[in-house]
Design an enzyme around this catalytic site. Structure first.
Site, mmCIF file in Angstrom:
data_model
loop_
_atom_site.group_PDB
_atom_site.id
_atom_site.type_symbol
_atom_site.label_atom_id
_atom_site.label_comp_id
_atom_site.label_asym_id
_atom_site.label_seq_id
_atom_site.Cartn_x
_atom_site.Cartn_y
_atom_site.Cartn_z
ATOM 1 N N CYS A 133 0.854 -1.198 0.000
ATOM 2 C CA CYS A 133 0.000 0.000 0.000
ATOM 3 C C CYS A 133 0.884 1.240 0.000
ATOM 4 O O CYS A 133 1.915 1.265 0.664
ATOM 5 C CB CYS A 133 -0.848 0.049 1.261
ATOM 6 S SG CYS A 133 -1.871 -1.387 1.480
ATOM 7 N N LYS A 168 2.479 -10.063 4.044
ATOM 8 C CA LYS A 168 2.349 -10.440 2.630
ATOM 9 C C LYS A 168 3.312 -9.635 1.772
ATOM 10 O O LYS A 168 3.232 -8.405 1.697
ATOM 11 C CB LYS A 168 0.904 -10.213 2.175
ATOM 12 C CG LYS A 168 0.681 -10.661 0.752
ATOM 13 C CD LYS A 168 -0.758 -10.926 0.500
ATOM 14 C CE LYS A 168 -1.021 -11.349 -0.916
ATOM 15 N NZ LYS A 168 -2.445 -11.541 -1.146
ATOM 16 N N GLY A 246 0.079 -17.757 -5.861
ATOM 17 C CA GLY A 246 0.380 -17.305 -7.223
ATOM 18 C C GLY A 246 0.074 -18.360 -8.263
ATOM 19 O O GLY A 246 0.864 -19.280 -8.477
ATOM 20 N N GLY A 268 -6.156 -17.888 -5.381
ATOM 21 C CA GLY A 268 -6.739 -16.590 -5.696
ATOM 22 C C GLY A 268 -7.531 -16.577 -6.984
ATOM 23 O O GLY A 268 -8.682 -17.025 -7.055
HETATM 24 C C1 LIG Z 1 -9.085 -8.890 -7.934
HETATM 25 C C2 LIG Z 1 -7.973 -9.070 -6.947
HETATM 26 C C3 LIG Z 1 -7.999 -8.377 -5.723
HETATM 27 C C4 LIG Z 1 -6.970 -8.550 -4.798
HETATM 28 N N1 LIG Z 1 -7.027 -7.877 -3.582
HETATM 29 C C5 LIG Z 1 -6.036 -8.073 -2.666
HETATM 30 C C6 LIG Z 1 -6.101 -7.445 -1.376
HETATM 31 O O1 LIG Z 1 -7.055 -6.749 -1.019
HETATM 32 N N2 LIG Z 1 -5.057 -7.630 -0.510
HETATM 33 C C7 LIG Z 1 -3.974 -8.421 -0.841
HETATM 34 O O2 LIG Z 1 -3.062 -8.576 -0.022
HETATM 35 N N3 LIG Z 1 -3.917 -9.050 -2.040
HETATM 36 C C8 LIG Z 1 -4.915 -8.899 -2.948
HETATM 37 N N4 LIG Z 1 -4.850 -9.556 -4.166
HETATM 38 C C9 LIG Z 1 -3.705 -10.451 -4.469
HETATM 39 C C10 LIG Z 1 -4.063 -11.924 -4.247
HETATM 40 O O3 LIG Z 1 -4.454 -12.169 -2.914
HETATM 41 C C11 LIG Z 1 -2.885 -12.847 -4.640
HETATM 42 O O4 LIG Z 1 -1.774 -12.534 -3.832
HETATM 43 C C12 LIG Z 1 -2.489 -12.712 -6.106
HETATM 44 O O5 LIG Z 1 -3.638 -12.564 -6.916
HETATM 45 C C13 LIG Z 1 -1.695 -13.927 -6.630
HETATM 46 O O6 LIG Z 1 -2.406 -15.136 -6.473
HETATM 47 P P1 LIG Z 1 -3.319 -15.793 -7.647
HETATM 48 O O7 LIG Z 1 -2.475 -15.859 -8.877
HETATM 49 O O8 LIG Z 1 -3.732 -17.143 -7.118
HETATM 50 O O9 LIG Z 1 -4.484 -14.873 -7.827
HETATM 51 C C14 LIG Z 1 -5.878 -9.411 -5.102
HETATM 52 C C15 LIG Z 1 -5.862 -10.095 -6.334
HETATM 53 C C16 LIG Z 1 -6.888 -9.946 -7.255
HETATM 54 C C17 LIG Z 1 -6.820 -10.711 -8.557
#
Ligand SMILES: Cc1cc2nc3c(=O)[nH]c(=O)nc-3n(C[C@H](O)[C@H](O)[C@H](O)COP(=O)(O)O)c2cc1C
Length: 308
Positions: A133, A168, A246, A268
């Protein structure tokens, strides 16, 4: 076939019946998914990032599909900590979910206030600190981009709460193992990685960025090899547990992350294509562990390097 032990103990009270969680921002507050499956079956539900006040997020369009993934610029949209506690947490607890709250802020004080407010609340097992952030006091540089800022934040939060602190990490920081070490020294109980990789998409006809926020975060299968490499690097650098995130779509992907060094994983983007994805990942992982005859704990960090 003997059923393998799936329990994972991530320290400071964060004990999960299995290693599969949801990833923040991709599972809302668990309400929609409950129409599809019993969310108490998951290791834990990690909710959308929560700030002190409700936030609107970025201008639309906020998501775009990319090869083997997606870009999002949702921004920090959320209901705010008070509405979360009043309207979202009761549902999750009623459903029997173990709850991890993802926390975000623009200043150290905001993080502290949100963490303190959540600390007294029954049913919250851990706080996942999103350090991707912008820090308004440092002119918008993200906490997660500088080791001194990240460690300073985690040190203050360590004083402010007794809850498990999962930090994170951002893949955009350059030296992710160095960052993991910095937050470990400052008092983190575990690290989760990766957050999204910064990217952009351009419409050549209009010559404009496709996303309203201009740049966005890349997630989904496209990032999996990068995430795996980073999890392995971090696992080798720190002593605290690592949570792998990821591009996990199926059980064998979760197994890959655990072999690389993760004690647990989060699912995710896959959830957008299939709301049952986290459960399918869990079932696939169980099948793999049963077949291999190893427990969740035993597979962690079992990567074989050197000549076969
Ligand atoms: C639409 C969206 C919103 C997300 N919002 C957050 C969030 O609020 N806080 C956070 O730490 N990560 C957020 N992420 C990141 C995911 O938690 C994750 O770390 C990232 O998408 C990689 O994993 P994935 O490939 O399985 O999606 C967000 C990801 C997506 C796609």
């Amino acid at each position: 076939m003997k059923k393998m032990d799936l329990t994972v103990d991530l320290g400071r009270g964060l004990v999960l019946p299995n290693p599969v969680m949801t990833a923040s921002g991709t599972f809302g507050y668990g309400e929609e998914a409950s129409d599809y499956f019993n969310i108490s079956r998951l290791g834990a539900v990690v909710v959308k990032g929560i700030s002190r006040e409700p936030r609107e997020g970025n201008p639309p369009p906020r998501v775009v599909e990319t090869p083997s993934g997606m870009l999002n610029s949702i921004g920090l949209q959320n209901v705010g900590v008070e509405a979360f506690l009043a309207r979202k947490l009761p549902f999750l607890l009623e459903a029997g979910a173990r709850v991890v709250v993802n926390v975000l802020g623009s200043t150290v004080e905001e993080y502290v206030q949100v963490c303190r407010r959540l600390s007294g609340c029954e049913g919250i097992l851990a706080l996942e600190i999103n350090i991707s952030c912008p820090n308004v006091k440092e002119g918008g540089v993200q906490f997660g981009m500088r080791q001194d800022l990240a460690a300073g934040l985690v040190g203050v939060l360590r004083e402010a709460t007794d809850l498990h602190l999962m930090v994170k990490l951002s893949p955009n920081c350059g030296d992710i193992a160095g960052m993991a070490l910095a937050v470990e020294s400052a008092g983190a109980d575990s690290v989760s990685l990766i957050n999204t990789i910064t990217g952009m998409e351009i419409d050549v006809r209009t010559r404009r960025p496709v996303l309203g926020g201009v740049v966005g975060g890349l997630s989904g299968p496209a990032v999996r090899p990068v995430a795996l490499r980073m999890v392995h690097e971090v696992y080798r650098a720190v002593r605290i547990p690592v949570v792998g995130i990821g591009g996990i779509v199926e059980g064998l992907h979760a197994a890959q992350f655990m072999i690389a060094g993760a004690s647990a994983v989060q699912v995710g983007t896959a959830t957008f294509g299939d709301p049952m994805a986290p459960l399918k990942v869990l079932d696939g992982l169980c099948e793999f562990l049963d077949k291999e005859g190893v427990s969740a704990g035993e597979i962690t960090g079992s990567l074989r390097t050197g000549t076969p």
